[in-house]
Design an enzyme around this catalytic site. Structure first.
Site, PDB file in Angstrom:
ATOM      1  N   ARG A 164      -8.714   1.729  10.139  1.00 59.19           N
ATOM      2  CA  ARG A 164      -8.516   0.825   9.015  1.00 59.19           C
ATOM      3  C   ARG A 164      -7.781  -0.407   9.533  1.00 59.19           C
ATOM      4  NH1 ARG A 164      -6.748   5.352   4.588  1.00 59.19           N
ATOM      5  NH2 ARG A 164      -8.788   5.691   3.652  1.00 59.19           N
TER       6      ARG A 164
ATOM      7  N   HIS B 278      -1.525   2.051  -4.358  1.00 57.69           N
ATOM      8  CA  HIS B 278      -2.357   2.918  -3.527  1.00 57.69           C
ATOM      9  C   HIS B 278      -3.668   3.182  -4.255  1.00 57.69           C
ATOM     10  CE1 HIS B 278      -3.669   6.568  -1.379  1.00 57.69           C
ATOM     11  NE2 HIS B 278      -2.807   6.262  -0.435  1.00 57.69           N
TER      12      HIS B 278
ATOM     13  N   ASP C 110       3.427  16.087   4.068  1.00 54.91           N
ATOM     14  CA  ASP C 110       4.587  15.442   3.459  1.00 54.91           C
ATOM     15  C   ASP C 110       5.241  16.344   2.418  1.00 54.91           C
ATOM     16  OD1 ASP C 110       2.371  15.225   1.809  1.00 54.91           O
ATOM     17  OD2 ASP C 110       2.560  13.076   1.457  1.00 54.91           O
TER      18      ASP C 110
END
Length: 634
Positions: free
Chosen positions: A188, A406, A382
């Site tokens: 990306r 996001h 996470d």
């Protein structure tokens, strides 16, 4: 962060010398800016009401507010509110100062307001100003334990007024902690360049950031972009660029944490992890870092996720896990989900079980105490780390005025290769930290797989089954950091036609509108869902289904709807394609048998697997294991 395929192995650049000198010695100052008065977004996509609300003839720029005679403005907004409740709960700060510069052609009023947990407002102080000068108002942080915030308003009562350089400050700690940002990326390059460039463009946010570490795991690398040269020049010696094989989000973020915490002056550093594809608000980084500098104990401090397609919408205030249901995200008490932040406020204080790593601060002391993340490759890494820290006594705080935008989760179809990781890794985390009751967890998983089978999502059912099988195989499959399973997943899902998205214009004839309407006329009572599922399974296996063509919108593609038919064209959640599902009795029976086998094994093996995974944790999360995966010497 999604990692769709394993990247080709690239030469690893361990720029350790640069990292050793990246973090500065702790510094001292009298006042710490904990929040700036930001009146406009860096992006034209974001509504101005996320920052300031004006009435009358007014103009704003990033840090300036111009009001004509009679105009007013207030910062009772997402980015304008000072989250006093969180400061009273997690720090020992007793007062915060509102400081600003003003210039009036006549006179103006500056009013400081506060709210409580129920959103009831009160006036804290009022100051009338004239001419030009600087204002410094001390505001007590009291009466906020259960909730509430502080904000200010400006009123041009006689002539125009310009307000600029507004900031909320507190008495600085004896030593400010050095901080570094870690951005993990995989193919990306453009997104990452924009994200890093946005952060680098804000000198105020970067003032207390000593390093920006990019961990590039892709074959299309960030440094190949011409625009990145300008970003690199702006960051100068603060930029650390590392490349490595694709080890997923867990491997990318862990690399940054690994390098930074072994560098000089890192014992009391803040490591801020950040996704590559967010719309970045640099002010949020400043707020996370300032808050973490003032907490009474090392604390994980996370930013909230905001909707990229609807920038005023909050994903969720704060989340917790539901391990018995292999569920990553559930609302914590007092939290909100999917609300329009220009209309709703987050007044009640809420606690967080964990914070996603779209943007999240991790103190070095917590990393030293808890170790590095578990190499789960993608999803739950996470969450596991937040749970691990919580079990070790380290809190997580999700700040309600620090957010980044996001991509929306609802635009990602559930029938996806990533579901393997959500199930497999969810089982891992549940085994380590949850009750992991064999009968309960196996019954829940079999129920979910059965729903997929009756709704003709055979590839997704097979994905679930493989996830459970691999979990039961034990920790050894994580030896390579999770890369090899990606090829296996592609091959597995390629065997099932309904996993492939197709253009809507290429699929079949129009459905009978009467048939189509019957799809969403029915929803079973929660208490009867089990009976309905059994009935649908019998109907599917016996072929007693409606064979007329039907198209089903994504919002109505529940198993109890789709299972009424022998085939259905279902809209993909992305709204860019459709999936064609067709009844296949032999495939359904085969998957049902495999699901029964793996769930029975899970039922029996649950106690042993709990022990196996708990015992494997120290090795999996060790610096030595990650150094092996990186191919470097610790």
């Amino acid at each position: 962060m999604e990692q769709a395929t394993a990247g080709d192995t690239t030469a690893i650049e361990s720029n350790t010398d640069a990292l050793d000198g990246a973090l500065s010695e702790p510094v001292h100052r009298d006042r710490l800016i904990v929040q700036r008065g930001v009146f406009a977004s860096l992006s034209p996509r974001v509504p101005g009401k996320m920052y300031v609300v004006t009435k009358g003839d007014a103009a704003t720029d990033r840090y300036g507010l111009q009001l004509a005679d009679g105009a007013t403005a207030h910062t009772n907004t997402y980015f304008g509110r000072f989250p006093a409740s969180f400061w009273q709960r997690w720090t020992d700060v007793k007062t915060v100062n509102l400081q600003l510069t003003y210039g009036c052609s006549g006179s103006a009023r500056i009013v400081v307001h506060a709210s409580d947990a129920r959103g009831r407002e009160r006036v804290v102080t009022v100051e009338t100003v004239s001419g030009s000068g600087e204002l410094d108002l001390e505001v007590p942080i009291e009466r906020f334990v259960d909730g509430g915030a502080i904000w200010f308003a400006a009123e041009a009562s006689n002539g125009s007024v310009l307000v600029s350089d507004a900031r909320w400050t507190v008495a600085a700690p004896e030593h400010l902690r050095p901080a570094a940002v870690v951005i993990c990326t995989f193919n990306r390059a453009d997104d990452c360049t924009v994200t890093v460039g946005t952060l680098a463009s804000d000198d105020g946010a970067m003032a207390d950031i000593d390093a920006v570490c990019i961990v590039d795991q892709g074959t299309d690398q960030v440094r190949s972009r011409p625009a990145f040269d300008e970003v690199a020049e702006k960051l100068g010696s603060k930029l650390i660029y590392l490349t490595q094989p694709n080890l997923g989000g867990a491997g990318g973020f862990s690399r940054g944490m690994y390098e930074i915490t072994r560098s000089a002056n890192s014992a009391h550093a803040n490591v801020i992890v950040m996704d590559d594809d967010i719309l970045c608000e640099p002010e949020s980084v400043l707020r996370l870092n300032a808050f973490a500098n003032m907490t009474v104990q090392p604390t994980i401090v996370g930013a909230q996720m905001l909707s990229l397609s609807n920038p005023q919408v909050l994903h969720v205030s704060a989340e917790r896990e539901v391990l018995d249901e292999i569920k990553a995200g559930a609302l914590t008490p007092g939290a909100k989900m999917g609300v329009d932040l220009t209309k709703k406020k987050q007044d009640p204080r809420f606690d967080a079980g964990w914070n996603g790593w779209w943007t999240c601060l991790l103190p070095a002391e917590i990393i030293a105490d808890c170790g590095l993340p578990i190499p789960l490759f993608f999803q739950w890494d996470d969450i596991e780390y937040g749970i691990r820290a919580r079990f070790a006594g380290h809190p997580t705080v999700t700040l309600p005025n620090a957010g980044v935008w996001h991509a929306d989760f609802y635009l990602k179809d559930y029938d996806d290769w990533a579901r393997y990781f959500s199930i497999r890794n969810g089982l891992v985390v549940s085994a380590i930290y949850g009750r992991f009751d064999g009968p309960g967890i196996s019954k829940y998983l079999f129920r979910k797989i059965s729903e997929l089978i009756v709704s003709m999502q055979y590839g997704l059912a097979a994905t679930f089954i493989k996830a459970a099988e691999d979990f039961l195989a034990g920790p050894d499959f994580l030896y390579d950091g999770g890369q090899s399973v990606l090829k296996e997943l592609r091959e597995l899902r390629d065997r099932y036609p309904e996993t492939k998205p197709l253009p809507a214009s290429q699929v079949g004839k129009e459905s009978d509108p009467h048939t189509q309407m019957s799809v969403w006329d029915f929803e079973p009572d929660k208490k009867r869902e089990g009976l309905v599922l059994l009935k649908r399974a019998v109907q599917q296996l016996a072929g007693r289904v409606d064979r007329r063509p039907v198209t089903v919108p994504a919002d109505y593609a529940d198993w109890w709807h789709v299972s009424l038919f022998g085939g259905a064209v279902v809209t993909d959640a992305s709204q860019n394609a459709v999936r064609v599902r067709r009844r296949d009795k032999d495939t359904a029976l085969d998957l049902a048998k495999r699901a029964a086998k793996v769930c029975w094994q899970l039922r029996k093996e649950a106690p042993r697997m709990k022990t196996v995974w708990q015992e494997a944790m120290p090795k999996l999360t060790s610096r030595e294991n990650w150094a092996r995966l990186y191919g470097i010497d610790d």
